[in-house]
Design an enzyme around this catalytic site. Structure first.
Site, short mmCIF file in Angstrom:
data_model
loop_
_atom_site.label_atom_id
_atom_site.label_comp_id
_atom_site.label_asym_id
_atom_site.label_seq_id
_atom_site.Cartn_x
_atom_site.Cartn_y
_atom_site.Cartn_z
N GLN A 32 0.82 -1.20 0.00
CA GLN A 32 0.00 0.00 0.00
C GLN A 32 0.86 1.25 0.00
OE1 GLN A 32 -2.17 -1.16 3.51
NE2 GLN A 32 -1.22 0.46 4.73
N GLY A 33 0.34 2.27 -0.66
CA GLY A 33 1.02 3.55 -0.73
C GLY A 33 0.01 4.66 -0.49
N TYR A 34 0.52 5.80 -0.08
CA TYR A 34 -0.34 6.92 0.30
C TYR A 34 -0.16 8.08 -0.68
CZ TYR A 34 -1.47 4.28 4.36
OH TYR A 34 -1.94 3.27 5.17
N LEU A 35 -1.28 8.50 -1.26
CA LEU A 35 -1.29 9.64 -2.17
C LEU A 35 -1.39 10.93 -1.36
CD1 LEU A 35 -3.80 8.17 -4.77
CD2 LEU A 35 -1.30 8.12 -4.85
N ASP A 82 3.47 8.92 -2.25
CA ASP A 82 4.57 9.61 -1.58
C ASP A 82 5.20 8.69 -0.54
OD1 ASP A 82 4.05 12.00 -2.94
OD2 ASP A 82 2.61 12.66 -1.43
#
Length: 160
Positions: A32-35, A82
């Site tokens: 998972q990644g965070y925008l 990010d």
């Protein structure tokens, strides 16, 4: 409106009896990644499923919306994330009363970090839940232990 009611614990050591049963539990690899971290906008691959998630403010109780993504949309969006892309194995361990413990064993930058989370139907259920001793310290209200904070690489947490 979607609402998430969840508590989180920092696991120092998974007992051998629990570890032995993990192979029988449903589990998936998660990336998972965070925008965005304020508000939280996350993209996640959970096994073969892909999600865009919005989470409002809060710790124990907060607004949450999950929208399905295609694999192609996920691949496009994860490149825009990010900070640190989080990777972990999530084991879903059945608990009494129909609850499920989600045991997250992190990989990569956070190798050695282990959380367990439980979601509840009501805030009252969450507050009266008696966690098994091996769950460790309740970190629900400690922002440093949120996945979105981990993604910034700025979390000052100490791994067990």
């Amino acid at each position: 409106m979607g609402v998430e009611i969840e508590r989180k614990w920092l696991v120092e050591a998974v007992p051998e009896t629990v570890r032995q049963g993990l192979s029988a539990c449903r589990h998936t690899e998660i990336e998972q990644g965070y925008l965005c971290t304020e508000p939280v906008v996350r993209v996640r691959r959970d096994g073969e499923q892909y999600w865009l998630t919005y989470k409002g403010r809060g710790q124990l109780l907060r607004e949450e919306y999950n929208l399905p993504l295609t694999e192609e949309a996920y691949a496009h969006l994860i490149k825009k994330a990010d900070g640190v892309i989080l990777t972990k194995t999530r084991y879903r361990i059945p608990l009494p009363d129909g609850l499920t413990a989600e045991l997250d064993i992190f990989h990569g930058q956070y190798e050695g970090l282990i959380y367990v989370e439980v979601e509840f139907e009501t805030e009252a259920d969450a507050r009266r839940f008696a966690a098994p001793g091996w769950f460790g310290r309740d970190v629900t209200k400690e922002p440093a232990y949120s996945n979105s904070m981990l993604s910034t690489g700025l979390s000052q947490l100490s791994k067990p």
